[in-house]
Structures are given as structure tokens and as C-alpha cells.
Design a protein around this motif. Structure first.
Motif, short mmCIF file in Angstrom:
data_model
loop_
_atom_site.label_atom_id
_atom_site.label_comp_id
_atom_site.label_asym_id
_atom_site.label_seq_id
_atom_site.Cartn_x
_atom_site.Cartn_y
_atom_site.Cartn_z
N ASN A 152 0.84 -1.20 0.00
CA ASN A 152 0.00 0.00 0.00
C ASN A 152 0.88 1.25 0.00
O ASN A 152 1.74 1.40 0.88
CB ASN A 152 -0.91 0.03 1.24
N GLN A 153 0.64 2.15 -0.94
CA GLN A 153 1.42 3.37 -1.05
C GLN A 153 0.49 4.58 -1.08
O GLN A 153 -0.46 4.62 -1.85
CB GLN A 153 2.30 3.36 -2.30
N ILE A 154 0.79 5.58 -0.25
CA ILE A 154 -0.06 6.77 -0.15
C ILE A 154 0.44 7.86 -1.10
O ILE A 154 1.65 8.09 -1.21
CB ILE A 154 -0.10 7.30 1.30
N PHE A 155 -0.51 8.52 -1.77
CA PHE A 155 -0.23 9.64 -2.67
C PHE A 155 -1.03 10.86 -2.21
O PHE A 155 -2.12 10.73 -1.63
CB PHE A 155 -0.67 9.32 -4.10
N ILE A 156 -0.51 12.04 -2.52
CA ILE A 156 -1.25 13.28 -2.34
C ILE A 156 -1.24 14.02 -3.67
O ILE A 156 -0.18 14.26 -4.25
CB ILE A 156 -0.66 14.17 -1.23
N TRP A 157 -2.43 14.37 -4.15
CA TRP A 157 -2.55 15.06 -5.44
C TRP A 157 -3.11 16.46 -5.18
O TRP A 157 -4.25 16.62 -4.74
CB TRP A 157 -3.49 14.29 -6.37
N GLU A 158 -2.31 17.46 -5.45
CA GLU A 158 -2.74 18.84 -5.28
C GLU A 158 -3.57 19.29 -6.49
O GLU A 158 -3.21 19.01 -7.64
CB GLU A 158 -1.54 19.77 -5.13
N ALA A 172 5.55 6.51 3.18
CA ALA A 172 4.12 6.44 3.56
C ALA A 172 3.50 5.20 2.93
O ALA A 172 2.70 5.29 2.01
CB ALA A 172 3.40 7.70 3.15
N PHE A 173 3.88 4.05 3.45
CA PHE A 173 3.35 2.79 2.93
C PHE A 173 3.09 1.85 4.09
O PHE A 173 3.57 2.05 5.21
CB PHE A 173 4.32 2.17 1.93
N PHE A 174 2.32 0.80 3.82
CA PHE A 174 2.06 -0.23 4.83
C PHE A 174 1.75 -1.53 4.14
O PHE A 174 1.29 -1.56 2.99
CB PHE A 174 0.93 0.18 5.79
N SER A 175 2.02 -2.64 4.83
CA SER A 175 1.87 -3.96 4.25
C SER A 175 0.42 -4.42 4.27
O SER A 175 -0.48 -3.67 4.68
CB SER A 175 2.73 -4.97 5.03
N LYS A 176 0.19 -5.67 3.83
CA LYS A 176 -1.18 -6.21 3.82
C LYS A 176 -1.79 -6.21 5.22
O LYS A 176 -2.98 -6.02 5.38
CB LYS A 176 -1.18 -7.64 3.28
N ASP A 177 -0.95 -6.46 6.24
CA ASP A 177 -1.45 -6.54 7.61
C ASP A 177 -1.51 -5.17 8.28
O ASP A 177 -1.99 -5.06 9.41
CB ASP A 177 -0.54 -7.46 8.43
N GLY A 178 -1.03 -4.14 7.61
CA GLY A 178 -1.02 -2.80 8.20
C GLY A 178 -2.33 -2.07 7.96
O GLY A 178 -3.26 -2.58 7.35
N ASN A 179 -2.38 -0.83 8.44
CA ASN A 179 -3.57 -0.01 8.23
C ASN A 179 -3.22 1.45 8.50
O ASN A 179 -2.07 1.78 8.81
CB ASN A 179 -4.72 -0.47 9.14
N TRP A 180 -4.22 2.30 8.39
CA TRP A 180 -4.03 3.71 8.67
C TRP A 180 -5.28 4.23 9.39
O TRP A 180 -6.34 3.62 9.35
CB TRP A 180 -3.82 4.51 7.37
N LYS A 211 5.12 2.55 13.82
CA LYS A 211 4.13 3.58 13.54
C LYS A 211 4.80 4.76 12.83
O LYS A 211 5.94 5.12 13.15
CB LYS A 211 3.49 4.08 14.85
N LYS A 212 4.05 5.33 11.89
CA LYS A 212 4.54 6.52 11.18
C LYS A 212 3.44 7.57 11.22
O LYS A 212 2.25 7.25 11.22
CB LYS A 212 4.87 6.18 9.73
N ILE A 213 3.87 8.83 11.24
CA ILE A 213 2.90 9.93 11.24
C ILE A 213 3.10 10.75 9.98
O ILE A 213 4.19 11.27 9.72
CB ILE A 213 3.05 10.80 12.49
N LEU A 214 2.03 10.84 9.18
CA LEU A 214 2.05 11.60 7.94
C LEU A 214 1.41 12.97 8.18
O LEU A 214 0.26 13.06 8.61
CB LEU A 214 1.29 10.84 6.85
N ASP A 215 2.19 14.01 7.93
CA ASP A 215 1.69 15.38 8.01
C ASP A 215 1.11 15.74 6.65
O ASP A 215 1.84 15.83 5.65
CB ASP A 215 2.84 16.32 8.39
N ILE A 216 -0.21 15.93 6.58
CA ILE A 216 -0.88 16.17 5.30
C ILE A 216 -0.42 17.50 4.69
O ILE A 216 -0.14 17.58 3.49
CB ILE A 216 -2.41 16.16 5.47
N ASN A 217 -0.34 18.54 5.51
CA ASN A 217 0.04 19.86 4.99
C ASN A 217 1.49 19.88 4.53
O ASN A 217 1.82 20.47 3.49
CB ASN A 217 -0.20 20.94 6.06
N ALA A 218 2.37 19.23 5.30
CA ALA A 218 3.78 19.18 4.93
C ALA A 218 4.04 18.15 3.84
O ALA A 218 5.10 18.15 3.21
CB ALA A 218 4.64 18.88 6.15
N MET A 219 3.07 17.24 3.62
CA MET A 219 3.17 16.17 2.61
C MET A 219 4.40 15.30 2.81
O MET A 219 5.14 14.99 1.87
CB MET A 219 3.16 16.76 1.20
#
Length: 338
Positions: free
Chosen positions: A156-162, A174-182, A203-211
Motif C-alpha cells: 500500500n502506497q499513499i499519494f497526495i494530489w494537489e 508512507a506505505f504499509f503492508s497487507k497486515d497494516g492499516n491507517w 508507527k509513522k505519522i504523515l503530516d498532510i500539509n507538509a506532505m
């Protein structure tokens, strides 16, 4: 005279016997019986022909059945071959699970066009063990947040599209495996990612504004509490073996850690938050030197914890960080001028 009559009778008898035709040795039928015999043979022949005709019709039926069975088998064989081809195709897709991430490029860059584009891609990928999932971000109309499913070793890979951009940003780490989640750590601002790897939870923390990922830490517990309007978390640090858990206040912006101290040790210590009373309640078991076991509860006021451990508001912390960054830039400029 009497003698003559006897001789005459004998002559007549011999003559009659010599002129009568014998029965045929081949057929056993006498000449006068041939007509009735022919009628009998004709009826038998007709009966036999009718029997043969019925057998022929039955044979035709059986041949047609065999033909139909063959056609059915051939069709089933084609269907089976199709199923095998489909299975092989799916297997190849599964084997290609580590393929590169898909490319997203779009000329129309308004929000609706981007969302429709992602949904169109999603409809195709979903049929191939891959997917795209949108993450609602009502608080921010300028970005579209989504992640791909089924690509790469990380799955799983997270993207941000402006909005206004022709392609999205792939958020590093900003990714997680099959057993991971957000989950949302703070709605619209921070996402908490569980990588899903191993007994120790990363655990990871994604700052949306800072991307970007602004913090990574490890824990053995899913119990995590974010102090409101701050960047400070109450977490259990990762432990090994039978050691007692260590709870601490962790600031995911500055990286500062402050351990919570209790007068008892307990490897089964847990906590929950009472938002109505504004308290954090710990519960566990205490065993004294005489091996007497006690059930214990500790209740801590959240405001007192914030004061005791100098937990600052997020905005205040950002202002301090901006001042530090500005001061560092000023120092660098002064050094450059020298």
C-alpha cells in the motif's frame, strides 16, 4: 377270378405309390405346401426387417446422443481451457505483485476531474487484485488523498494530489503492508500509519500539509493517545521479553520523550481515556515483596499531565520551530557573507 382281383389291387396300389412325389429333403415341405410356406417366410422376413429398422433407429438415436455428448464435452473443454487461461493470467498477476507503481498523469487538474480519473483507474485495477482507495479530506479542498493497493513489496502506497497539478506526489515511506492499516490521528491534518510488520509495531505519522512523514516510532501496543491541539502522544514504548511496559509522552514534531513514573511495576499495565472527566486511567496489578498481589488503578488529570510534562500547544511549537529555522538561516547567511 378271386386271384385276378387280388393281382389287380396290388397293381393299382403299386402304381399309386410310384406316382406320388416325396417331400423335399431340404425344406421338408411338400409340393402342395410351398404357397403357405412362402407366406410364412414373408411374414418372418417382414418381422425381422421391422426389428432391424427399430434397431437402426435406436442406433441413430445413440449416435446422435454420442454426437451431442461430444459437442458438450468439446464445449466444456473449451470452457475449462478458458478457466485455466484465466487462472494462469491471475497467477501471473499475483506473481507480478511487485510491479512498479502505476503512473498518474492528467491534463484536466480540477478536483472533480482528478477524482473521476482516479475512479476510472480504480475500476480497471480492482479486477486484477489491485486497487486505488480514496481517503476523504473534507477539511482540505486543495488536495486529493489516496493510496494504491497491491503494488510493490510494501503493498500500500499513499499519494497526495494537489488540485492544479498534473500528477500526484508519492509520499516517501508512507506505505504499509497487507497486515497494516491507517487512521486519522488528527482529522484532516495527521494520519497514523501502522506498517504491519513484525511483533513490534512500527508507527509513522504523515503530516498532510507538509506532505511528508514527520515521525516514526515503535511500540507493542495499539493504545495511543494524542493530547488535544498538541503534537504530544501518550504511547507504550516497544519492549522485549517479560520486561514491564514503559509509558512515555512522545512529541512527534521535536522527537522529545518524557517517561511516566509509577510507584509500581506491572507488565500488564494498560490505560484508557475518560473524555468526560478529562482523565487518563491506568489499571494493572501490583505484587509486593511478600508476593501479595493487588489490583491498582491510577487516574491522572490531562491538564495536570500537560503542565507537569511541559506539553505545548501545536501552534506554539510551530512558532518556536519557525523562529529556530529563521535564526539558523540568518546564521548561515551571516557566515556566508563573512
Amino acid at each position: 377270378m378271386k386271384k385276378l382281383a387280388i393281382i389287380l389291387l396290388i397293381t393299382i396300389f403299386i402304381a399309386f405309390g410310384c406316382t406320388r412325389l416325396p417331400a423335399s429333403q431340404e425344406t421338408g415341405v411338400k409340393p402342395g405346401e410351398y404357397k403357405s410356406s412362402n407366406i410364412l417366410n414373408f411374414e418372418e422376413t417382414k418381422t425381422e426387417n421391422d426389428k432391424l429398422k427399430r434397431e437402426l433407429e435406436q442406433t441413430k438415436v445413440e449416435i446422435q446422443k454420442l454426437k451431442d455428448d461430444y459437442i458438450s464435452i468439446a464445449r466444456n473443454n473449451d470452457l475449462l481451457v478458458g478457466k485455466l487461461d484465466e487462472a494462469e493470467s491471475l497467477l501471473r498477476q499475483l506473481e507480478n505483485e511487485g510491479a512498479e507503481l502505476p503512473k498518474f498523469v492528467l491534463e484536466e487538474t480540477d478536483k472533480n476531474s482528478i477524482i473521476n480519473y482516479i475512479k476510472e483507474r480504480k475500476s480497471v485495477l480492482s479486477k486484477n487484485f489491485k486497487d486505488i482507495k480514496l481517503v476523504p479530506t473534507e477539511e482540505n479542498d486543495n488536495i486529493i488523498l489516496f493510496y494504491t493497493v497491491g503494488y510493490g513489496e510494501n503493498y500500500n502506497q499513499i499519494f497526495i494530489w494537489e488540485v492544479g497539478k498534473s500528477e500526484p506526489i508519492t509520499i516517501d515511506s508512507a506505505f504499509f503492508s497487507k497486515d497494516g492499516n491507517w487512521e486519522w490521528l488528527q482529522q484532516g491534518k495527521y494520519i497514523l500509519i501502522d506498517s504491519g510488520k513484525g511483533s513490534i509495531i512500527e508507527k509513522k505519522i504523515l503530516d498532510i500539509n507538509a506532505m511528508k512523514i514527520v515521525s516514526t516510532f515503535e511500540t507493542n501496543s495499539e493504545d495511543i493517545y494524542l493530547f488535544p491541539e498538541t503534537s504530544s502522544l501518550l504511547i507504550q514504548k516497544a519492549k522485549t521479553g517479560s520486561s514491564e511496559p514503559i509509558y512515555e509522552i512522545y512529541n512527534f514534531i521535536t522527537g522529545e520523550e518524557s517517561k511516566l513514573n509509577f510507584e509500581f511495576n506491572d507488565k500488564y499495565l494498560r490505560f484508557n481515556v475518560d473524555s468526560i472527566k478529562n482523565t487518563i486511567n491506568f489499571s494493572g496489578t501490583y505484587v509486593d515483596i511478600d508476593n501479595i498481589e493487588y489490583s491498582v488503578k491510577v487516574s491522572m488529570d490531562i491538564d495536570i499531565i500537560k503542565e507537569k510534562y511541559s506539553i505545548k500547544a501545536l501552534e506554539e511549537l510551530r512558532e518556536q520551530n519557525n523562529d529556530i529555522i529563521n535564526q539558523e538561516e540568518t546564521n548561515l547567511n551571516e557566515e556566508g557573507n563573512e
